[in-house]
Structures are given as structure tokens and as C-alpha cells.
Design an enzyme around this catalytic site. Sequence first.
Site, mmCIF file in Angstrom:
data_model
loop_
_atom_site.group_PDB
_atom_site.id
_atom_site.type_symbol
_atom_site.label_atom_id
_atom_site.label_comp_id
_atom_site.label_asym_id
_atom_site.label_seq_id
_atom_site.Cartn_x
_atom_site.Cartn_y
_atom_site.Cartn_z
ATOM 1 C CG HIS A 21 39.004 72.464 57.345
ATOM 2 N ND1 HIS A 21 39.428 73.213 58.008
ATOM 3 C CD2 HIS A 21 39.435 71.800 56.998
ATOM 4 C CE1 HIS A 21 40.911 72.960 58.692
ATOM 5 N NE2 HIS A 21 41.102 71.652 57.814
ATOM 6 C CG ASP B 106 40.043 76.647 59.695
ATOM 7 O OD1 ASP B 106 39.323 77.380 58.898
ATOM 8 O OD2 ASP B 106 39.881 75.797 59.702
ATOM 9 C CG HIS C 52 34.237 69.249 59.820
ATOM 10 N ND1 HIS C 52 33.873 68.846 57.808
ATOM 11 C CD2 HIS C 52 35.210 69.979 60.049
ATOM 12 C CE1 HIS C 52 35.276 70.100 57.635
ATOM 13 N NE2 HIS C 52 35.929 70.952 58.500
ATOM 14 C CG ASP D 121 36.422 76.354 58.616
ATOM 15 O OD1 ASP D 121 36.824 76.217 60.579
ATOM 16 O OD2 ASP D 121 37.192 75.460 58.379
#
Length: 324
Positions: free
Chosen positions: A181, A260, A142, A179
Site C-alpha cells: 500500500h 503484504d 498510513h 509495503d
Amino acid sequence: MAEQQHAQPDTDRTTMSTAIYSHPDCLRHDMGDWHPESPSRLQAIEDQLILARLDGLLERRLAPLAEVPAVLRNHTESALALVRDHIPPPGETYALDADTLLCHASYDAALRAAGAALAATDAVLKGELANAFCAIRPPGHHATPSAPMGFCLFNNVAIAARHALDSHGLERIAIVDFDVHHGNGTADAFRDDPRVLMASFFQHPFYPYTEPEALTATCVNVPVPAGSGGDVVRQVAREYWLPALHAHRPQMIFISAGFDAHRDDDMGGMALVEADYAWITREIMAVAREHAGGRIVSCLEGGYDLSALGRSVVAHLKVLAELD
Ligand SMILES: [Zn+2]
């Protein structure tokens, strides 16, 4: 680096192995007992490696501190300063945003995390290792070139990719991000760089609430709805990732390995299981073998259910080390 030096597969499992890069400093980055991105994540991975009897089979390497100029290849001086200049005294934290905090050890941990990715890249490109997994935190995908965010301080994979391009002279790289995200920081870093293909799925709508990008030859970030499981992800890989990867012919593949999207992980709403991570890893290995001499550097991103995280990393590593 001359094209011909990396054009042919040169993986030789009799002399090269899989290594795990980490460092005790990565355990010292502590954002508070309440925070899901906790030191116990790395301990959970160690526990599962021991349970799976993998710990003795994989080479261990200590991560060096990243040199600042290597970090600045991907990040602005002000992004580096946001971390370096806000390190609080021992026992205190400094909040960069609501869920991205610094403690006294955070700058060193961030430099170790990036340093692991850099050292792993050097070792794999030198042919010392077949591939490597970096058991590191803080995570990175991120972190944009100009700002830390979303538990991430520096973008470990992006820093290592820039090192492979600029220091080793590679001309085509792929980054696969699994991931849950969206890897917005990595996407920002390479959006206009045709040398770097980014392939991912990400739960949408979901943090960091970026709008899905137009799919291009080097941007294959595919939004999927909450509830998606292995069937959806395998379809995304077959339909979007693999054709793009084969067309790009990467000389090296980086993995943003977040776990995740596991069905046991409450941070996300997806439904992957260990076998899905093994399948994805096998597919990436096949692409790497065909185009990149097997060269893969995988870096831990998310994964917050401790048991699922440890089990999923074991599944990922068994494939990387060809022990499955
Ligand atoms: Zn994540």
C-alpha cells in the site's frame, strides 16, 4: 550532530549486531477476531524465527513507551487525542474508522510501537547496534500527521525519522517503504522536507487511493499495477530508487517493512516472494553501507498471510544480520 560524525561508515560486525525490538503490549492491541491486523502476526514471526534457528542469534530488546513529545513531533495534539481519549473499557472496541479500531490496550501498544522505533534509532545512532528490526503493531505508514487510519494509529517510522533529524541532528534521511500500500501518512509528513527522501512502490489503483505523486529528487514513490512481481519491483528499484538514494546520500535509512506484496497475501494483488524481500534488503544495505555507516532501522508495517509474513521477515532479517 556534526556531519563528520556520521560521514564515514563505521559498521563493525565484530562488535555490533542486529537487534529485534518488540514488547508484549504489541500483542494486546486487538481489533477483533475478524481483523487481519491481528496479534497472531507477531506470533507467526516468532514461530518462523525459531524454525529458521534465528531466534537465538539476534539480540532482543524490549520497546519502551514513546514519550508523548516525541509522538507530537510528527502528529498534531488532536491526532494523539483521537487515540488517547477514546480508549474503551476492557472487552470493548472503539472504531476510529471502519477498519481502524481501539481496544483497551491500544494506546499503550501504539506508544510501544513508536517507542521501539525511537529506541532502535537511538541505539543504531549511538553505534550499539549495526541495525534493528522492530516487530511491532499497530503499524504506522498510513497514519497522517493529523489522523490515524488504515490500521495505523501513530506513524512509527515518521516519528523515529523526526527524532533522528531533530534530536540527533541528522541532515539527510531516507525512508524505503516496500509495503503493497502507498505510505500516504509518511508521504504527507515529509512532502515538503528536502531532508527526507521517500522511496516506495505501491499497487495502484489500491487503498488508500491516493493519486500518484509527481516524482522528485526526494519523492520516489512509484505506482505499479496489480500482478507485479519481483521483476517489476527490481526494475523500479534500479531505475528510480537507487539513483535517488545515492544522490541523496542518506545518513540513516528507515524501512517501512510491509510484507503484504507477497504473492500469498490476499490483502494485496502483487506477487513478491521471500527472495525479492532479501534482494531489496541487500540493495538497501549496500546504500546504507556506502552513505550511512550501515545504519538501518526497519519497522514492520503490513503482511497478513501469516506464513508468508513470517517467512518474509526471516528473509529480511537474515540479510540485515548478514546471516544469509
Ligand atoms: Zn499494507
